[in-house]
Design a protein around this motif. Structure first.
Motif, mmCIF file in Angstrom:
data_model
loop_
_atom_site.group_PDB
_atom_site.id
_atom_site.type_symbol
_atom_site.label_atom_id
_atom_site.label_comp_id
_atom_site.label_asym_id
_atom_site.label_seq_id
_atom_site.Cartn_x
_atom_site.Cartn_y
_atom_site.Cartn_z
ATOM 1 N N CYS A 42 18.377 1.153 29.114
ATOM 2 C CA CYS A 42 17.792 0.061 28.347
ATOM 3 C C CYS A 42 18.813 -1.072 28.237
ATOM 4 N N HIS A 43 18.309 -2.287 28.104
ATOM 5 C CA HIS A 43 19.186 -3.450 27.935
ATOM 6 C C HIS A 43 20.161 -3.251 26.785
ATOM 7 N N THR A 44 19.716 -2.578 25.728
ATOM 8 C CA THR A 44 20.579 -2.360 24.568
ATOM 9 C C THR A 44 21.793 -1.518 24.930
ATOM 10 N N ASP A 45 21.623 -0.516 25.802
ATOM 11 C CA ASP A 45 22.765 0.288 26.238
ATOM 12 C C ASP A 45 23.822 -0.575 26.911
ATOM 13 N N ILE A 46 23.359 -1.504 27.729
ATOM 14 C CA ILE A 46 24.284 -2.331 28.505
ATOM 15 C C ILE A 46 25.045 -3.294 27.619
ATOM 16 N N ILE A 47 24.344 -3.942 26.685
ATOM 17 C CA ILE A 47 25.018 -4.932 25.844
ATOM 18 C C ILE A 47 25.870 -4.302 24.757
ATOM 19 N N MET A 48 25.676 -3.020 24.475
ATOM 20 C CA MET A 48 26.549 -2.374 23.491
ATOM 21 C C MET A 48 27.995 -2.332 23.959
ATOM 22 N N ARG A 49 28.184 -2.383 25.277
ATOM 23 C CA ARG A 49 29.561 -2.414 25.795
ATOM 24 C C ARG A 49 30.290 -3.687 25.377
ATOM 25 N N VAL A 60 29.771 6.937 23.487
ATOM 26 C CA VAL A 60 28.729 7.400 24.417
ATOM 27 C C VAL A 60 27.411 6.801 23.957
ATOM 28 N N PHE A 61 26.752 6.047 24.837
ATOM 29 C CA PHE A 61 25.475 5.418 24.524
ATOM 30 C C PHE A 61 24.346 6.204 25.200
ATOM 31 N N GLY A 62 23.213 5.550 25.414
ATOM 32 C CA GLY A 62 22.042 6.210 25.977
ATOM 33 C C GLY A 62 21.069 6.585 24.876
ATOM 34 N N HIS A 63 19.811 6.081 24.991
ATOM 35 C CA HIS A 63 18.864 6.354 23.909
ATOM 36 C C HIS A 63 17.419 6.467 24.377
ATOM 37 N N GLU A 64 17.225 6.815 25.653
ATOM 38 C CA GLU A 64 15.879 7.087 26.158
ATOM 39 C C GLU A 64 15.881 8.423 26.890
ATOM 40 N N GLY A 65 16.399 9.453 26.200
ATOM 41 C CA GLY A 65 16.577 10.748 26.830
ATOM 42 C C GLY A 65 15.318 11.592 26.843
ATOM 43 N N ALA A 66 15.271 12.505 27.810
ATOM 44 C CA ALA A 66 14.222 13.515 27.886
ATOM 45 C C ALA A 66 14.852 14.784 28.430
ATOM 46 N N GLY A 67 14.502 15.916 27.868
ATOM 47 C CA GLY A 67 15.134 17.146 28.318
ATOM 48 C C GLY A 67 14.467 18.384 27.781
ATOM 49 N N VAL A 68 15.211 19.484 27.838
ATOM 50 C CA VAL A 68 14.706 20.796 27.453
ATOM 51 C C VAL A 68 15.571 21.340 26.322
ATOM 52 N N VAL A 69 14.940 21.831 25.280
ATOM 53 C CA VAL A 69 15.667 22.394 24.147
ATOM 54 C C VAL A 69 16.413 23.648 24.587
ATOM 55 N N GLU A 70 17.724 23.693 24.281
ATOM 56 C CA GLU A 70 18.518 24.877 24.596
ATOM 57 C C GLU A 70 18.815 25.720 23.375
ATOM 58 N N LEU A 165 9.836 10.864 33.897
ATOM 59 C CA LEU A 165 8.971 9.719 33.635
ATOM 60 C C LEU A 165 8.830 9.430 32.144
ATOM 61 N N LEU A 166 9.291 10.342 31.291
ATOM 62 C CA LEU A 166 8.948 10.264 29.881
ATOM 63 C C LEU A 166 10.037 9.679 28.986
ATOM 64 N N GLY A 167 11.298 9.775 29.396
ATOM 65 C CA GLY A 167 12.378 9.297 28.529
ATOM 66 C C GLY A 167 12.203 7.862 28.044
ATOM 67 N N PRO A 168 11.847 6.905 28.922
ATOM 68 C CA PRO A 168 11.714 5.517 28.474
ATOM 69 C C PRO A 168 10.651 5.292 27.404
ATOM 70 N N LEU A 169 9.765 6.279 27.209
ATOM 71 C CA LEU A 169 8.809 6.164 26.111
ATOM 72 C C LEU A 169 9.527 6.129 24.760
ATOM 73 N N GLY A 170 10.733 6.689 24.706
ATOM 74 C CA GLY A 170 11.443 6.787 23.435
ATOM 75 C C GLY A 170 11.904 5.466 22.870
ATOM 76 N N CYS A 171 11.966 4.416 23.701
ATOM 77 C CA CYS A 171 12.374 3.109 23.177
ATOM 78 C C CYS A 171 11.598 1.976 23.836
ATOM 79 N N GLY A 172 11.986 1.589 25.042
ATOM 80 C CA GLY A 172 11.451 0.370 25.644
ATOM 81 C C GLY A 172 9.952 0.354 25.801
ATOM 82 N N ILE A 173 9.384 1.451 26.292
ATOM 83 C CA ILE A 173 7.947 1.466 26.555
ATOM 84 C C ILE A 173 7.162 1.505 25.258
ATOM 85 N N GLN A 174 7.584 2.359 24.310
ATOM 86 C CA GLN A 174 6.843 2.387 23.052
ATOM 87 C C GLN A 174 7.018 1.081 22.273
#
Length: 368
Positions: A42-49, A60-70, A165-174
């Motif tokens: 996301c643009h926000t990740d880039i400008i946080m630098r 450590v940035f990144g805020h459109e994650g998708a994964g599996v619960v461990e 395909l789903l991670g970006p739903l967490g910020c930019g797409i929603q």
């Protein structure tokens, strides 16, 4: 027990994302350990630098994650190991706004998403070379192979839809889709102008089609993005580098648009997004601007019923709204995958450069 994992760490202001070994603490009560499958850029990740918001490096940035619960911490009930999840923004869950169903306007939104630490005690789950570093970005810091997240910010998703395909739903797409469907409540048969056809703007255009808007105008300076906007449902596009935007909108809408969405964060664009409205029209402003940025608005235009509406995270309650977007995608009515391009973790700097220079609309980092 702790986990030795990898993350893209920014060591100093304006520094690159460098992949380093980090140590991740186990989930505490109410927290969840997620093995990340992918994460949107996301643009926000880039400008946080650039210390867009104050941050202590390394981080450590990144805020459109998708994964599996461990693994899950004590008291976690809504997810279990093996579940597929989207990592969303963080919020307290107990302030007045959160209790009224407005978590994106949590009264300590900054602390929960940008402080780099747990709000409760100032600690970080991420350590490097024996000392804690800034993490918990949007409650996840998902530019990493694993994340420790609060249970309340996770959204359980179906396992038959590819996670990448789903991670970006967490910020930019929603954010873009929610601006249209939740914030502005765009009506069938209405007109809307979307300024900026990046990931957020294109999400707004797709949502306007879902809402039944009959005049959907995309404005940008990149012909290739305007072409994709048309393919995704824009009825008209305007190249701002070669056309008179105001005159063109007036000719397409008659008395002006019912709605506009400003996604660029430009102080030059926001006044245009207001001026293009008809009387009683509403402008939703989404684009992130540097702190202290101001825009010159013609005050008399507001007297006649026009409204400027600030929008964060598309006024979304993620656990409700994201599953609805996923179902629209499954039905072919919200083709968000058309915006995406995948990159391996090692190419995260290339992904950010491609996003910044407009070569890719929505990069998605895929972990091995």
């Amino acid at each position: 027990m702790t986990h030795d994992v990898q993350a893209a760490v920014v060591m100093e202001k304006d520094g690159p994302f460098t992949i380093r070994d980090i140590t991740l603490a186990p989930p505490r009560p109410g927290e969840v350990l997620v093995r990340n499958n992918s994460v949107g850029v996301c643009h926000t990740d880039i400008i946080m630098r650039e210390q867009f918001f104050p941050v202590t490096f390394p981080a450590v940035f990144g805020h459109e994650g998708a994964g599996v619960v461990e693994a899950v911490g004590e008291g976690v009930r809504s997810v279990a190991p093996g579940d597929h999840v989207i990592l969303g923004f963080n919020f307290c869950g107990s302030c007045d706004n959160c209790l009224r169903g407005k978590p994106a306007y949590c009264l300590d939104y900054y602390g929960w998403n940008f402080s780099g630490r747990r709000v409760e005690d100032g600690t970080s789950a991420i350590s490097m070379d024996g000392r804690e570093i800034s993490g918990h970005f949007f409650g996840q810091s998902s530019f990493a192979t694993h994340s420790v997240c609060p249970e309340r910010s996770l959204v359980k998703v179906p396992q038959d839809v590819p996670l990448h395909l789903l991670g970006p739903l967490g910020c930019g797409i929603q954010t873009g889709a929610g601006a249209v469907l939740n914030s502005l409540e765009v009506e069938a048969g209405s007109s809307i102008v979307v300024f900026g056809t990046g990931g957020v703007g294109l999400s707004a255009i797709m949502a306007a089609v879902v809402a039944g808007a009959t005049t959907v105008i995309g404005v940008d300076t990149r012909p290739e993005r305007l072409e994709l906007a048309r393919e995704l449902g824009a009825t008209h596009t305007i190249d701002a580098s070669s056309q008179d935007v105001a005159a063109r909108i007036a000719s397409l809408t008659g008395h002006g648009a019912h709605y506009s969405v400003e996604t660029t964060g430009s102080p030059q664009v926001l006044p245009l997004a207001v001026d293009c409205l008809r009387v009683t029209g509403v402008c939703g402003t989404i684009g992130a601007s540097p702190m202290g940025t101001t825009a010159a608005i013609t005050m008399n235009n507001l007297i006649f019923g026009r409204t400027i509406r600030g929008i964060c995270e598309g006024d979304s309650v993620p656990g409700v709204f994201i599953p609805r977007l996923i179902e629209l995608f499954r039905q072919g009515r919200f083709p968000m995958d058309r915006m995406m391009r995948t990159y391996p973790f090692d190419d995260i700097e290339k992904a950010c450069a491609d996003a910044s220079e407009g070569r890719t609309i929505k990069p998605v980092i895929v972990f091995d």
